[in-house]
Design an enzyme around this catalytic site. Structure first.
Site, PDB file in Angstrom:
ATOM      1  N   ASN A  57     -11.341   7.215 -24.329  1.00  0.00           N
ATOM      2  CA  ASN A  57     -11.964   8.247 -23.509  1.00  0.00           C
ATOM      3  C   ASN A  57     -11.359   9.567 -23.976  1.00  0.00           C
ATOM      4  OD1 ASN A  57     -12.956  10.060 -21.679  1.00  0.00           O
ATOM      5  ND2 ASN A  57     -12.539   8.783 -19.869  1.00  0.00           N
ATOM      6  N   ARG A  96     -22.429  18.102 -21.881  1.00  0.00           N
ATOM      7  CA  ARG A  96     -21.743  16.800 -21.903  1.00  0.00           C
ATOM      8  C   ARG A  96     -22.606  15.711 -22.540  1.00  0.00           C
ATOM      9  NH1 ARG A  96     -17.166  17.612 -18.489  1.00  0.00           N
ATOM     10  NH2 ARG A  96     -17.658  19.127 -16.867  1.00  0.00           N
ATOM     11  N   ARG A 155     -25.149  14.510 -16.446  1.00  0.00           N
ATOM     12  CA  ARG A 155     -24.425  15.717 -16.040  1.00  0.00           C
ATOM     13  C   ARG A 155     -24.919  16.926 -16.841  1.00  0.00           C
ATOM     14  NH1 ARG A 155     -18.197  14.502 -15.828  1.00  0.00           N
ATOM     15  NH2 ARG A 155     -18.250  16.467 -14.661  1.00  0.00           N
ATOM     16  N   TYR A 163     -14.932  11.296 -10.559  1.00  0.00           N
ATOM     17  CA  TYR A 163     -14.149  10.408 -11.418  1.00  0.00           C
ATOM     18  C   TYR A 163     -13.522   9.215 -10.683  1.00  0.00           C
ATOM     19  CZ  TYR A 163     -14.675  14.258 -14.720  1.00  0.00           C
ATOM     20  OH  TYR A 163     -15.204  15.212 -15.539  1.00  0.00           O
ATOM     21  N   HIS A 222     -16.561   6.624 -20.822  1.00  0.00           N
ATOM     22  CA  HIS A 222     -16.523   7.747 -19.881  1.00  0.00           C
ATOM     23  C   HIS A 222     -16.640   7.204 -18.468  1.00  0.00           C
ATOM     24  CE1 HIS A 222     -16.643  10.567 -23.113  1.00  0.00           C
ATOM     25  NE2 HIS A 222     -17.607   9.840 -23.657  1.00  0.00           N
ATOM     26  N   LEU A 223     -15.812   7.730 -17.597  1.00  0.00           N
ATOM     27  CA  LEU A 223     -15.871   7.328 -16.191  1.00  0.00           C
ATOM     28  C   LEU A 223     -17.211   7.722 -15.584  1.00  0.00           C
ATOM     29  CD1 LEU A 223     -12.349   8.710 -15.668  1.00  0.00           C
ATOM     30  CD2 LEU A 223     -12.887   6.351 -15.068  1.00  0.00           C
ATOM     31  N   SER A 224     -17.623   8.945 -15.873  1.00  0.00           N
ATOM     32  CA  SER A 224     -18.883   9.466 -15.330  1.00  0.00           C
ATOM     33  C   SER A 224     -20.020   9.221 -16.319  1.00  0.00           C
ATOM     34  CB  SER A 224     -18.740  10.971 -15.062  1.00  0.00           C
ATOM     35  OG  SER A 224     -18.494  11.668 -16.281  1.00  0.00           O
ATOM     36  N   PRO A 247      -7.609  14.664 -22.837  1.00  0.00           N
ATOM     37  CA  PRO A 247      -7.151  15.751 -21.977  1.00  0.00           C
ATOM     38  C   PRO A 247      -7.586  15.632 -20.518  1.00  0.00           C
ATOM     39  CG  PRO A 247      -8.865  16.501 -23.482  1.00  0.00           C
ATOM     40  CD  PRO A 247      -8.437  15.135 -23.945  1.00  0.00           C
ATOM     41  N   ASN A 248      -6.639  15.921 -19.673  1.00  0.00           N
ATOM     42  CA  ASN A 248      -6.810  16.006 -18.216  1.00  0.00           C
ATOM     43  C   ASN A 248      -6.953  14.653 -17.522  1.00  0.00           C
ATOM     44  OD1 ASN A 248      -6.739  18.914 -18.015  1.00  0.00           O
ATOM     45  ND2 ASN A 248      -8.713  18.894 -19.051  1.00  0.00           N
ATOM     46  N   GLU A 263     -16.274   3.904 -27.043  1.00  0.00           N
ATOM     47  CA  GLU A 263     -16.182   5.171 -26.317  1.00  0.00           C
ATOM     48  C   GLU A 263     -16.453   4.904 -24.838  1.00  0.00           C
ATOM     49  OE1 GLU A 263     -19.133   7.964 -27.651  1.00  0.00           O
ATOM     50  OE2 GLU A 263     -18.622   9.423 -26.088  1.00  0.00           O
ATOM     51  N   HIS A 299     -16.995  16.239 -26.641  1.00  0.00           N
ATOM     52  CA  HIS A 299     -18.143  17.136 -26.829  1.00  0.00           C
ATOM     53  C   HIS A 299     -17.881  18.236 -27.856  1.00  0.00           C
ATOM     54  CE1 HIS A 299     -19.004  14.986 -23.196  1.00  0.00           C
ATOM     55  NE2 HIS A 299     -18.051  15.617 -22.528  1.00  0.00           N
ATOM     56  N   ALA A 318     -12.923  15.903 -22.629  1.00  0.00           N
ATOM     57  CA  ALA A 318     -13.782  17.003 -23.078  1.00  0.00           C
ATOM     58  C   ALA A 318     -13.822  17.141 -24.601  1.00  0.00           C
ATOM     59  CB  ALA A 318     -13.326  18.306 -22.432  1.00  0.00           C
ATOM     60  N   ASP A 372     -13.849  12.613 -37.391  1.00  0.00           N
ATOM     61  CA  ASP A 372     -13.390  12.321 -38.760  1.00  0.00           C
ATOM     62  C   ASP A 372     -12.240  11.309 -38.751  1.00  0.00           C
ATOM     63  OD1 ASP A 372     -15.269  14.040 -39.802  1.00  0.00           O
ATOM     64  OD2 ASP A 372     -13.863  15.674 -40.195  1.00  0.00           O
ATOM     65  N   ARG A 396      -7.831  14.646  -8.168  1.00  0.00           N
ATOM     66  CA  ARG A 396      -8.869  15.646  -7.886  1.00  0.00           C
ATOM     67  C   ARG A 396     -10.237  15.084  -8.249  1.00  0.00           C
ATOM     68  NH1 ARG A 396      -5.737  20.110 -11.231  1.00  0.00           N
ATOM     69  NH2 ARG A 396      -3.813  19.350 -10.369  1.00  0.00           N
TER      70      ARG A 396
HETATM   71  O1  CA2 Z   1     -16.408  10.976 -17.541  1.00  0.00           O
HETATM   72  C1  CA2 Z   1     -15.428  11.003 -18.295  1.00  0.00           C
HETATM   73  O2  CA2 Z   1     -14.636  10.081 -18.421  1.00  0.00           O
HETATM   74  C2  CA2 Z   1     -15.146  12.282 -19.093  1.00  0.00           C
HETATM   75  O3  CA2 Z   1     -14.679  11.902 -20.379  1.00  0.00           O
HETATM   76  C3  CA2 Z   1     -14.073  13.026 -18.331  1.00  0.00           C
HETATM   77  C4  CA2 Z   1     -13.760  14.413 -18.899  1.00  0.00           C
HETATM   78  C5  CA2 Z   1     -15.032  15.215 -19.098  1.00  0.00           C
HETATM   79  O4  CA2 Z   1     -14.743  16.448 -19.730  1.00  0.00           O
HETATM   80  C6  CA2 Z   1     -16.056  14.453 -19.921  1.00  0.00           C
HETATM   81  O5  CA2 Z   1     -17.214  15.237 -20.019  1.00  0.00           O
HETATM   82  C7  CA2 Z   1     -16.390  13.132 -19.263  1.00  0.00           C
HETATM   83  C8  CA2 Z   1     -12.845  15.186 -17.962  1.00  0.00           C
HETATM   84  C9  CA2 Z   1     -11.565  14.507 -17.680  1.00  0.00           C
HETATM   85  C10 CA2 Z   1     -10.886  15.252 -16.598  1.00  0.00           C
HETATM   86  O6  CA2 Z   1     -10.469  14.323 -15.650  1.00  0.00           O
HETATM   87  C11 CA2 Z   1     -10.088  14.788 -14.433  1.00  0.00           C
HETATM   88  C12 CA2 Z   1      -9.820  13.830 -13.523  1.00  0.00           C
HETATM   89  C13 CA2 Z   1      -9.437  14.201 -12.256  1.00  0.00           C
HETATM   90  C14 CA2 Z   1      -9.306  15.537 -11.931  1.00  0.00           C
HETATM   91  C15 CA2 Z   1      -9.580  16.489 -12.869  1.00  0.00           C
HETATM   92  C16 CA2 Z   1      -9.966  16.116 -14.136  1.00  0.00           C
END
Ligand code: CA2
Length: 149
Positions: free
Chosen positions: A74, A111, A107, A23, A100-102, A10-11, A98, A80, A77, A87, A18
């Site tokens: 990836n 997370r 954080r 990210y 994650h960009l961040s 998601p997202n 797995e 978490h 959210a 499963d 953004r």
């Molecule tokens: O660090 C990551 O890759 C995450 O999986 C990104 C998720 C976050 O909920 C995880 O805790 C860590 C969020 C993805 C949302 O990505 C966006 C990118 C640009 C603008 C807004 C959201």
């Protein structure tokens, strides 16, 4: 040629539009193209999918069994929160890396918990888009040891 699924949750379709401080500024199509190019150099055929829907991600994990040798995931959210994704991964018995960009461990506390980590081959976090390429390297090394198709 080894087939690998790169699955984003998601997202992540908003990447590059953004929060570049968190990210990075690359877009999801950029990430997917990087994966395809790097995968080719490793003898991998890369298929990419992004969904904002938990059930679609679960269906993709189920369908990967028999058609892909491993998954780069990836889960955004859902990482978490989702016992259902955990499963699904456990049920297909495919190597999952797995990503994650961040650096999720640097954080907010919510997370730090990952439902994916216990059923993953390993976790890569904090290296931005490069993390996806490191994940492909990890899968290549793992599958090269004779544990996959
Ligand atoms: O660090 C990551 O890759 C995450 O999986 C990104 C998720 C976050 O909920 C995880 O805790 C860590 C969020 C993805 C949302 O990505 C966006 C990118 C640009 C603008 C807004 C959201």
């Amino acid at each position: 040629m080894t087939s690998i699924l790169v699955l984003n949750g998601p997202n992540l379709n908003l990447l590059g539009t953004r929060q570049p401080d968190v990210y990075g500024s690359v877009t999801l199509p950029d990430v997917e193209e990087m994966c395809e190019t790097h995968g080719k150099s490793l003898g991998m055929k890369i298929s990419c999918l992004q969904s904002n829907h938990e059930g679609v991600l679960i269906d993709a994990i189920h369908a990967a069994k028999g058609s892909h040798a491993g998954i780069v995931l990836n889960a955004g959210a859902f990482t978490h929160t989702s016992v259902a994704l955990m499963d699904a991964i456990a049920s297909v018995e495919l190597p999952v890396v797995e990503v994650h960009l961040s650096n999720i461990h640097a954080r907010e506390a919510f997370r730090h918990k990952s439902f994916i980590a216990p059923v993953a081959l390993g976790q890569i976090a904090g290296f931005g888009a490069t993390g996806y390429l490191l994940a492909l390297d990890a899968l290549s090394a793992h599958l090269g040891r004779g544990r996959g198709a």
